[in-house]
Design a protein around this motif. Structure first.
Motif, PDB file in Angstrom:
ATOM      1  N   VAL A 192      -4.722   7.724 -10.775  1.00 55.63           N
ATOM      2  CA  VAL A 192      -3.817   6.793 -10.100  1.00 55.63           C
ATOM      3  C   VAL A 192      -4.582   5.923  -9.103  1.00 55.63           C
ATOM      4  N   ALA A 193      -5.511   6.519  -8.356  1.00 55.10           N
ATOM      5  CA  ALA A 193      -6.271   5.777  -7.350  1.00 55.10           C
ATOM      6  C   ALA A 193      -7.099   4.667  -7.989  1.00 55.10           C
ATOM      7  N   PHE A 199       2.404   2.136  -3.475  1.00 59.71           N
ATOM      8  CA  PHE A 199       1.468   2.827  -4.367  1.00 59.71           C
ATOM      9  C   PHE A 199       1.154   4.236  -3.866  1.00 59.71           C
ATOM     10  N   PHE A 200       1.130   4.402  -2.547  1.00 66.06           N
ATOM     11  CA  PHE A 200       0.846   5.721  -1.966  1.00 66.06           C
ATOM     12  C   PHE A 200       1.931   6.731  -2.325  1.00 66.06           C
ATOM     13  N   VAL A 259       0.840  -1.203   0.000  1.00 63.35           N
ATOM     14  CA  VAL A 259       0.000   0.000   0.000  1.00 63.35           C
ATOM     15  C   VAL A 259       0.875   1.254   0.000  1.00 63.35           C
ATOM     16  N   GLN A 284      -8.604   3.869  -1.160  1.00 65.96           N
ATOM     17  CA  GLN A 284      -7.689   4.522  -2.089  1.00 65.96           C
ATOM     18  C   GLN A 284      -8.131   5.935  -2.467  1.00 65.96           C
ATOM     19  N   SER A 337      -8.199  -1.424  -0.936  1.00 64.73           N
ATOM     20  CA  SER A 337      -8.754  -0.834  -2.154  1.00 64.73           C
ATOM     21  C   SER A 337      -9.911   0.118  -1.832  1.00 64.73           C
ATOM     22  N   HIS A 360       0.955   9.158  -5.004  1.00 61.01           N
ATOM     23  CA  HIS A 360       0.133  10.272  -4.531  1.00 61.01           C
ATOM     24  C   HIS A 360       0.971  11.272  -3.742  1.00 61.01           C
ATOM     25  N   ALA A 381      -5.393  -2.894  -9.284  1.00 64.42           N
ATOM     26  CA  ALA A 381      -4.219  -3.732  -9.017  1.00 64.42           C
ATOM     27  C   ALA A 381      -4.394  -4.519  -7.725  1.00 64.42           C
ATOM     28  N   PHE A 382      -4.900  -3.885  -6.677  1.00 64.67           N
ATOM     29  CA  PHE A 382      -5.076  -4.578  -5.393  1.00 64.67           C
ATOM     30  C   PHE A 382      -6.076  -5.721  -5.505  1.00 64.67           C
ATOM     31  N   THR A 391      -4.846   1.853  -8.991  1.00 69.13           N
ATOM     32  CA  THR A 391      -4.372   1.141  -7.803  1.00 69.13           C
ATOM     33  C   THR A 391      -5.427   0.181  -7.272  1.00 69.13           C
ATOM     34  N   SER A 438      -4.480  12.508  -9.488  1.00 69.87           N
ATOM     35  CA  SER A 438      -4.490  11.558  -8.380  1.00 69.87           C
ATOM     36  C   SER A 438      -5.665  10.583  -8.483  1.00 69.87           C
TER      37      SER A 438
END
Length: 461
Positions: A327-328, A286-287, A283, A372, A369, A290, A334-335, A331, A324
């Motif tokens: 991207v969220a 990926f953060f 996590v 996010q 998830s 951001h 992906a999770f 993500t 952002s």
């Protein structure tokens, strides 16, 4: 068409500034991830000990990093006004405050064992954790200094070198880990202490390289950053302190939410704590995307703040929020689809405990998830608020969201309702969502409507 062109230019500026920062953050998190992966191969107990130790180190580090974060908008605003003296003053005093903070917290890192036992952690585990922190803890000094210098360079839009320095550090950390954790290449097998040595050596290397760049790059020599470094500047010291301590406590509130979740996972069990550490590493990686965008937003908002450009501030905010959001969403996908292979990366397939850890980790990523969008939104808004040097009210909102609501919710769902790790992580969802709402209202009803103090004095509309 004019608005679209302006937004496109802003997005390009944010990405040019933000991508190297993102890469730098990812390289930095790669060091922690390397520790986690290699210690997971070494033993589950060693992994759990370093998860606990790294969490303890991080919670103290992020409080002190508030002074480094404060330097970024102050330097950006000063640079927008071509004030070289102010750039030097605030950066130098940011370094002073970081060194003082490191000296204050070092005893807590050295004597971490009794403190962790008092928090209900397993005594055998805390012995290993203290062994780790008695070496890695010294890294608080170079880490905090690097934080200030990275903020200084980012505000001056000099981010490329920082990226390559941290990439080199991540590679070096992996090599040292391979040598000292497992005893390869003739080195002694030191386990968790080997990971600590690798981390400390890497932090010192990064400090030397970045400090050298900041001191000797011809384009930066005009700031004479280290000339008469010992000379106090109490006005700048107080200004950085006033802006920095709320940032540090805001970071403490958010970091404390995750640190408390690690402590609670330790109460559930060692396997759950190990899975929590792995999921949190994923996590966090990926953060960093951001966070890098948020840092770029701080610089761009700080420049607009220095120019008293209200329209520019709004444009920065809308553009970075859109980036952002993209991207969220990626993500979250992906999770939900790649959780299992990502967790397996951290474990030895021959370890009989590994399948249980993977099952727990995949479930935690599914919960992750859910937060996010909120997590991305709150860190973007924090970056914008820091850009206009608004830090005290966000500190209060963070404390309320994370400590007043998030942590109690984690405990209630995890233990009172018996949901264990899933309940603890659902509390994270609640805390982050509330923070996003409160911080967004603060920005869009305050600085985005009226500007910060400097913007209100003469806004450009």
């Amino acid at each position: 068409m004019r608005n679209i062109a302006a937004i496109t230019r802003e997005a390009r500026a944010l990405l040019v500034l933000g991508v190297p920062i993102i890469g730098s953050h990812l390289s930095q998190i790669a060091m922690h991830m390397t520790d986690t992966i290699m210690l997971g191969w070494y033993s589950v107990e060693a992994l759990a000990a370093v998860v606990l130790g790294a969490t303890t180190f991080f919670i103290l580090f992020i409080v002190g990093s508030g002074f480094g974060w404060a330097v970024m908008p102050m330097v950006a605003a000063a640079n927008a006004n071509s004030d070289e003296t102010e750039v030097r003053r605030v950066t130098r005093m940011g370094l002073w405050l970081s060194l003082i903070f490191g000296a204050v917290v070092m005893p807590a890192l050295w004597f971490s064992g009794p403190l962790l036992i008092g928090m209900g952690q397993d005594p055998d585990l805390t012995v290993m954790t203290q062994d780790y922190l008695r070496i890695a803890g010294w890294g608080v000094f170079p880490a905090l200094i690097v934080m200030v210098l990275k903020s200084y360079l980012a505000a001056l839009e000099r981010t490329q070198f920082v990226l390559w320095a941290t990439v080199a550090g991540a590679v070096l950390n992996g090599l040292f880990n391979w040598a000292f954790i497992f005893g390869n290449w003739g080195a002694p097998e030191l386990g968790v202490q080997g990971a600590a040595i690798a981390t400390l050596a890497t932090q010192v290397f990064t400090l030397i390289v970045i400090m050298g760049y900041a001191a000797w790059l011809p384009a930066l020599r005009c700031y004479t950053l280290f000339t008469r470094f010992w000379k106090p500047d109490w006005g700048a010291f107080a200004a950085v302190f006033r802006l920095g301590w709320p940032i540090g406590l805001t970071s403490l509130a958010e970091g404390g939410l995750f640190a408390a979740s690690a402590l609670m996972m330790g109460w559930v069990g060692t396997l759950e704590l190990a899975a929590h550490g792995i999921a949190l590493e994923i996590v966090s990686a990926f953060f960093m995307i951001h966070l890098g965008l948020s840092n770029a937003a701080t610089v761009r908002a700080g420049q607009a703040h220095g120019r008293r450009d209200l329209a520019g501030l709004r444009r920065v905010a809308g553009t970075v929020m859109g980036l952002s959001l993209i991207v969220a969403l990626l993500t979250m996908a992906a999770f939900l689809t790649l959780g299992e292979p990502m967790v397996w990366l951290f474990l030895d397939a021959d370890d009989p405990k590994a399948p249980s850890i993977v099952a727990i980790g995949v479930t935690l990523l599914a919960v992750a998830s859910l937060f996010q969008l909120a997590d991305a939104g709150q860190v973007m808004t924090l970056g914008l608020l820091r850009g206009v040097q608004d830090t005290r009210r966000p500190m209060i909102y963070a404390a309320l969201s994370y400590w007043g609501i998030g942590i109690p919710t984690s405990y209630f769902l995890g233990f009172s309702l018996g949901l264990d790790g899933v309940g603890i992580w659902m509390g994270l969802v609640v805390g982050l969502a509330l923070a996003f709402v409160l911080l967004s209202l603060r920005f869009w009803r305050g600085p985005a409507r009226q500007g910060g103090p400097a913007v209100r004095a003469g806004a450009v509309t």
